[in-house]
Scaffold this active site. Structure first.
Site, mmCIF file in Angstrom:
data_model
loop_
_atom_site.group_PDB
_atom_site.id
_atom_site.type_symbol
_atom_site.label_atom_id
_atom_site.label_comp_id
_atom_site.label_asym_id
_atom_site.label_seq_id
_atom_site.Cartn_x
_atom_site.Cartn_y
_atom_site.Cartn_z
ATOM 1 N N CYS A 86 0.829 -0.883 0.175
ATOM 2 C CA CYS A 86 0.246 -0.194 0.130
ATOM 3 C C CYS A 86 0.869 0.806 0.532
ATOM 4 C CB CYS A 86 -1.501 -0.197 1.553
ATOM 5 S SG CYS A 86 -2.171 1.206 1.050
ATOM 6 N N HIS A 204 -3.832 -5.225 0.946
ATOM 7 C CA HIS A 204 -2.784 -6.071 2.008
ATOM 8 C C HIS A 204 -2.678 -7.485 2.167
ATOM 9 C CE1 HIS A 204 -2.195 -1.297 3.623
ATOM 10 N NE2 HIS A 204 -3.194 -1.237 2.845
ATOM 11 N N GLU A 206 -1.234 -8.627 5.002
ATOM 12 C CA GLU A 206 -0.797 -9.093 6.306
ATOM 13 C C GLU A 206 -2.785 -8.763 6.973
ATOM 14 O OE1 GLU A 206 -0.547 -5.729 4.787
ATOM 15 O OE2 GLU A 206 -1.080 -4.348 5.854
#
Lengths: 233, 81
Positions: A86, A204, A206
């Site tokens: 990002c 993302h 994660e």
């Protein structure tokens, strides 16, 4: 094996990434404040999401010109792994680690939602645990994520298999209708570096690393990196 | 000597300008029809330089290295007295 997550003023996904690497994947991971520099020889460096310097000027532009990024770029040029997520992807592009730029969405609004991505190749350290053409579910959260590159760069990215992910529908079809931000050719993950050892991606991973979050597809990005480092050791 | 430079950074011809489009829609909503609208950012920079040419060269460097991104931007530098 040790990872580093570089923190800039305005990073806000730094701890999430560190948590996934250390707690979910079980690998040592330092949080490194950008002013402290990279004092150790890390196996992989992650540039996390957030809003470095308030996205002033352009997202990632100011962070890309900080001293720590010289070290990150050198690490990448030497074949070390770098993952930009990002805002980290924007910083990576502004640093020239991948061609192009991630700029304001075609509809200039902040978009935060789960999306489907098609894995375009599976021979990089980041994508090796996916199947080529596999559809994965990883969320996006950005206002400046529209990938733009010149026609020549796009042709080169395609020819060199440097496109990692494209926005697609649940069946894997890549169409303008499922392109949330207007990215060129639906591209949202670009590989750079001498050995495709840099990945800049807007989604993302994660936030999709545990089933409890709705998807664990993103975890494979980190596990792929870890496997590549293990093989190198 | 002290110089003041005006730097205008806009998008290259043909680049999508979502902000301009949103502003155009907003203008239409309050009754102003427009045929075209583009946005640009202006920086006013004061600096010390030996002469005008040196000031211009420095500001051009600023554009190349930080203020503009050559993938999407064009820029104009005007050194004022």
């Amino acid at each position: 094996m040790k990872f580093a997550v570089v923190q800039f003023g305005g990073s806000n996904c730094d701890r999430d990434v560190q948590y996934v690497i250390s707690e979910v994947c079980g690998v040592d991971c330092d949080l490194v404040w950008y002013k402290d520099g990279l004092k150790e020889d890390y196996d992989a460096i992650v540039l996390p999401g957030g809003f470095s310097y308030g996205d002033y000027l352009r997202a990632g532009a100011i962070a890309a010109r900080t001293g720590v990024m010289d070290a990150v770029v050198r690490h990448a040029q030497a074949g070390g792994l770098v993952l930009g997520i990002c805002n980290g992807a924007q910083i990576g592009a502004e640093s020239g680690m991948v061609p192009g730029i991630f700029t304001i969405n075609a509809s200039p609004t902040f978009i935060c939602k789960p999306v489907c991505l098609r894995v375009e190749e599976n021979t990089s350290p980041f994508t090796r645990l996916f199947k080529k053409g596999e559809v994965v579910r990883i969320p996006i959260a950005h206002k400046e994520g529209r990938y733009v590159a010149s026609p020549e760069e796009l042709a080169r990215l395609n020819a060199e298999e440097r496109v990692a992910f494209r926005f697609c529908d649940e069946q894997g079809e890549v169409t303008p209708a499922v392109n949330p931000n207007g990215a060129a050719e639906n591209i949202t993950g670009v590989l750079g570096g001498p050995a495709r050892n840099v990945l800049c991606m807007m989604p993302h991973p994660e936030r999709a690393s545990e089933e409890v979050l709705g998807s664990a597809d993103g975890k494979k990005v980190f596990l792929g990196m870890i496997k590549s480092i293990e093989e190198r050791e | 000597m002290k110089f003041t430079a005006k730097v205008t950074i806009g998008l290259k011809e043909g680049m999508l300008d979502p902000e301009a489009r949103a502003i155009q829609h907003a203008l239409a909503n309050i009754g102003f029809a427009t045929e075209g609208l583009s946005t640009a950012r202006v920086f006013t920079i004061t600096l010390e330089a030996e002469d005008r040419a040196a000031a211009e060269a420095q500001v051009e460097q600023m554009c190349e290295r930080l203020l503009a991104n050559p993938v999407i931007h064009r820029y104009e530098v005007e050194v004022l007295a």
